[in-house]
Design a protein around this motif. Sequence first.
Motif, PDB file in Angstrom:
ATOM      1  N   ARG A  83     -21.829 -18.767 -49.783  1.00 28.51           N
ATOM      2  CA  ARG A  83     -21.912 -18.809 -48.306  1.00 28.51           C
ATOM      3  C   ARG A  83     -21.897 -20.480 -48.071  1.00 28.51           C
ATOM      4  NH1 ARG A  83     -27.067 -17.547 -48.760  1.00 28.51           N
ATOM      5  NH2 ARG A  83     -26.606 -17.386 -50.737  1.00 28.51           N
ATOM      6  N   VAL A  84     -20.772 -20.776 -46.911  1.00 31.07           N
ATOM      7  CA  VAL A  84     -20.508 -22.225 -46.846  1.00 31.07           C
ATOM      8  C   VAL A  84     -20.894 -22.274 -45.247  1.00 31.07           C
ATOM      9  CG1 VAL A  84     -19.029 -24.011 -46.544  1.00 31.07           C
ATOM     10  CG2 VAL A  84     -19.060 -22.832 -48.663  1.00 31.07           C
ATOM     11  N   GLN A  85     -21.532 -23.158 -44.770  1.00 26.85           N
ATOM     12  CA  GLN A  85     -21.583 -23.455 -43.331  1.00 26.85           C
ATOM     13  C   GLN A  85     -21.072 -24.575 -42.933  1.00 26.85           C
ATOM     14  OE1 GLN A  85     -25.498 -24.514 -40.968  1.00 26.85           O
ATOM     15  NE2 GLN A  85     -25.086 -22.174 -40.432  1.00 26.85           N
ATOM     16  N   ILE A  86     -20.061 -24.602 -41.959  1.00 27.35           N
ATOM     17  CA  ILE A  86     -19.353 -25.865 -41.494  1.00 27.35           C
ATOM     18  C   ILE A  86     -20.011 -26.465 -40.349  1.00 27.35           C
ATOM     19  CG2 ILE A  86     -17.243 -26.881 -40.752  1.00 27.35           C
ATOM     20  CD1 ILE A  86     -15.745 -24.702 -42.395  1.00 27.35           C
ATOM     21  N   ARG A  87     -20.412 -27.699 -40.372  1.00 27.20           N
ATOM     22  CA  ARG A  87     -21.353 -28.177 -39.271  1.00 27.20           C
ATOM     23  C   ARG A  87     -20.475 -28.628 -37.999  1.00 27.20           C
ATOM     24  NH1 ARG A  87     -26.616 -29.661 -40.113  1.00 27.20           N
ATOM     25  NH2 ARG A  87     -26.572 -29.326 -37.968  1.00 27.20           N
ATOM     26  N   TYR A  88     -20.621 -28.050 -37.089  1.00 25.84           N
ATOM     27  CA  TYR A  88     -19.782 -28.297 -35.900  1.00 25.84           C
ATOM     28  C   TYR A  88     -20.035 -29.729 -35.482  1.00 25.84           C
ATOM     29  CZ  TYR A  88     -17.787 -27.834 -31.140  1.00 25.84           C
ATOM     30  OH  TYR A  88     -16.912 -27.844 -30.027  1.00 25.84           O
ATOM     31  N   CYS A  89     -18.903 -30.355 -35.122  1.00 30.04           N
ATOM     32  CA  CYS A  89     -19.039 -31.947 -34.957  1.00 30.04           C
ATOM     33  C   CYS A  89     -17.888 -32.483 -34.014  1.00 30.04           C
ATOM     34  CB  CYS A  89     -18.971 -32.716 -36.245  1.00 30.04           C
ATOM     35  SG  CYS A  89     -17.633 -32.514 -37.139  1.00 30.04           S
ATOM     36  N   ASP A  90     -16.888 -31.717 -33.582  1.00 31.27           N
ATOM     37  CA  ASP A  90     -15.601 -32.415 -33.124  1.00 31.27           C
ATOM     38  C   ASP A  90     -15.567 -32.163 -31.461  1.00 31.27           C
ATOM     39  OD1 ASP A  90     -14.941 -29.601 -33.723  1.00 31.27           O
ATOM     40  OD2 ASP A  90     -12.905 -30.224 -33.137  1.00 31.27           O
ATOM     41  N   GLY A  91     -15.962 -31.162 -31.018  1.00 27.24           N
ATOM     42  CA  GLY A  91     -16.178 -30.874 -29.678  1.00 27.24           C
ATOM     43  C   GLY A  91     -14.779 -29.883 -29.248  1.00 27.24           C
ATOM     44  N   ALA A  92     -14.396 -29.500 -30.130  1.00 23.65           N
ATOM     45  CA  ALA A  92     -13.010 -28.661 -29.792  1.00 23.65           C
ATOM     46  C   ALA A  92     -12.859 -27.342 -30.856  1.00 23.65           C
ATOM     47  CB  ALA A  92     -11.975 -29.431 -29.770  1.00 23.65           C
ATOM     48  N   SER A  93     -13.737 -27.027 -31.397  1.00 25.15           N
ATOM     49  CA  SER A  93     -13.663 -25.773 -32.324  1.00 25.15           C
ATOM     50  C   SER A  93     -12.661 -26.224 -33.514  1.00 25.15           C
ATOM     51  CB  SER A  93     -13.391 -24.528 -31.509  1.00 25.15           C
ATOM     52  OG  SER A  93     -14.378 -24.198 -30.624  1.00 25.15           O
ATOM     53  N   PHE A  94     -12.694 -27.451 -33.811  1.00 17.93           N
ATOM     54  CA  PHE A  94     -12.029 -27.831 -34.966  1.00 17.93           C
ATOM     55  C   PHE A  94     -10.383 -27.477 -34.712  1.00 17.93           C
ATOM     56  CE2 PHE A  94     -16.201 -26.626 -36.941  1.00 17.93           C
ATOM     57  CZ  PHE A  94     -16.393 -27.690 -37.654  1.00 17.93           C
ATOM     58  N   ALA A  95     -10.058 -27.963 -33.602  1.00 23.78           N
ATOM     59  CA  ALA A  95      -8.792 -27.494 -33.140  1.00 23.78           C
ATOM     60  C   ALA A  95      -8.035 -28.873 -32.540  1.00 23.78           C
ATOM     61  CB  ALA A  95      -8.461 -26.563 -32.119  1.00 23.78           C
ATOM     62  N   GLY A  96      -8.752 -30.133 -32.589  1.00 24.93           N
ATOM     63  CA  GLY A  96      -8.283 -31.366 -31.654  1.00 24.93           C
ATOM     64  C   GLY A  96      -7.256 -32.088 -32.783  1.00 24.93           C
ATOM     65  N   ASN A  97      -6.218 -32.719 -32.432  1.00 29.59           N
ATOM     66  CA  ASN A  97      -5.434 -33.651 -33.135  1.00 29.59           C
ATOM     67  C   ASN A  97      -4.532 -34.284 -32.355  1.00 29.59           C
ATOM     68  OD1 ASN A  97      -4.594 -35.060 -35.084  1.00 29.59           O
ATOM     69  ND2 ASN A  97      -3.256 -33.297 -36.158  1.00 29.59           N
ATOM     70  N   PRO A  98      -4.750 -35.028 -31.249  1.00 22.55           N
ATOM     71  CA  PRO A  98      -4.016 -35.979 -30.310  1.00 22.55           C
ATOM     72  C   PRO A  98      -3.082 -36.733 -30.893  1.00 22.55           C
ATOM     73  CG  PRO A  98      -6.297 -36.819 -30.129  1.00 22.55           C
ATOM     74  CD  PRO A  98      -6.353 -35.747 -31.296  1.00 22.55           C
ATOM     75  N   GLU A  99      -2.175 -36.810 -30.237  1.00 25.65           N
ATOM     76  CA  GLU A  99      -0.969 -37.908 -30.598  1.00 25.65           C
ATOM     77  C   GLU A  99      -1.216 -39.275 -30.565  1.00 25.65           C
ATOM     78  OE1 GLU A  99       1.790 -37.209 -31.938  1.00 25.65           O
ATOM     79  OE2 GLU A  99       1.812 -35.027 -31.764  1.00 25.65           O
ATOM     80  N   SER A 100      -2.124 -39.547 -29.521  1.00 26.16           N
ATOM     81  CA  SER A 100      -2.804 -41.168 -29.459  1.00 26.16           C
ATOM     82  C   SER A 100      -4.401 -40.961 -29.058  1.00 26.16           C
ATOM     83  CB  SER A 100      -2.233 -41.758 -28.426  1.00 26.16           C
ATOM     84  OG  SER A 100      -2.113 -41.089 -27.110  1.00 26.16           O
ATOM     85  N   GLU A 101      -5.124 -41.866 -29.306  1.00 29.36           N
ATOM     86  CA  GLU A 101      -6.484 -41.884 -29.210  1.00 29.36           C
ATOM     87  C   GLU A 101      -6.830 -42.386 -27.779  1.00 29.36           C
ATOM     88  OE1 GLU A 101      -8.061 -40.155 -31.233  1.00 29.36           O
ATOM     89  OE2 GLU A 101      -6.878 -40.314 -33.094  1.00 29.36           O
ATOM     90  N   PHE A 102      -8.014 -42.038 -27.315  1.00 36.48           N
ATOM     91  CA  PHE A 102      -8.477 -42.467 -26.190  1.00 36.48           C
ATOM     92  C   PHE A 102      -9.170 -43.545 -26.258  1.00 36.48           C
ATOM     93  CE2 PHE A 102     -12.116 -42.578 -22.780  1.00 36.48           C
ATOM     94  CZ  PHE A 102     -11.568 -42.968 -21.852  1.00 36.48           C
ATOM     95  N   LYS A 103      -9.298 -44.784 -25.713  1.00 39.81           N
ATOM     96  CA  LYS A 103     -10.132 -45.879 -25.979  1.00 39.81           C
ATOM     97  C   LYS A 103     -10.730 -46.632 -24.613  1.00 39.81           C
ATOM     98  CE  LYS A 103      -7.728 -47.360 -30.080  1.00 39.81           C
ATOM     99  NZ  LYS A 103      -6.647 -48.386 -30.614  1.00 39.81           N
TER     100      LYS A 103
END
Length: 274
Positions: free
Chosen positions: A25-45
Amino acid sequence: MDQVRFDGILSRHPSQNPDFYNWNRVQIRYCDGASFAGNPESEFKNGTELFFRGQLIWEAIMNELLSLGLSEEKQALLSGCSTGGLATFIHCDNFRDHLPQVATVKCVADAGFFLNEPDVLGIRTILAFYHDVVTLQGVAKNLGKNCVGIMEPFKCVFPREIIKNVRTPFFIVNPAYDSWQIQNILVPVASDPQGYWSSCRLSIQKCDSTQIKRLQGFRDSMLEVLSMFQENKEGGMFINSCFAHCLTVMDTWHSPHSPRINNKVSNDLPCTAL
């Protein structure tokens, strides 16, 4: 650092988890705020740097697990609760595709079937929230192409759209009176400035007859949306009348007193059948 408890479907005790107690059993800790689906072209600053890379986290973890032996497994189950349940919807087929074709692979989403329902003021608060998340984190590219080709991407993050195209055998566990959804989709704090719902939204025992009727309407919407999934011969679901959120990870997941459907046990959370 606090240790993560492995209860319910993750437990190593046969009495609590008779089906999976001896699995790896492996538990992946939630940390990204989008169900591990985010990957934007540019970063918000805004004076700081915010990096939303949930999709890359998912891929890195999968690569690590495959190198540790997952690539040779004959049986595998992907499961998650709440936003992890949503992540299960999003990543189920990708998980399947990483494993050998001869492997038996299935997915279980727990309390992740979020509804696109208006709140008590008629405002679609959750739709606006998903719009912002999908836009900020560049989630669209990691959602189903069949969906984003015909509607706005932020609508494609709802499980009712995702499940239409999932190929892998899938099981849905969800309370019809999901407490998180009632408190954040049906009656978010901003929708109740006079506090009429302040007690009811936290405990259905404190709801009046009018509020109960509104909660039953939410339940009816849940069942109506899920009805299309009943025709899926590769899937199944366990929907009860609990006022709760997340069922599979509780230490009462398997109990003689749990709610049953055709003598199949879910868990032993306090429930009210409305």
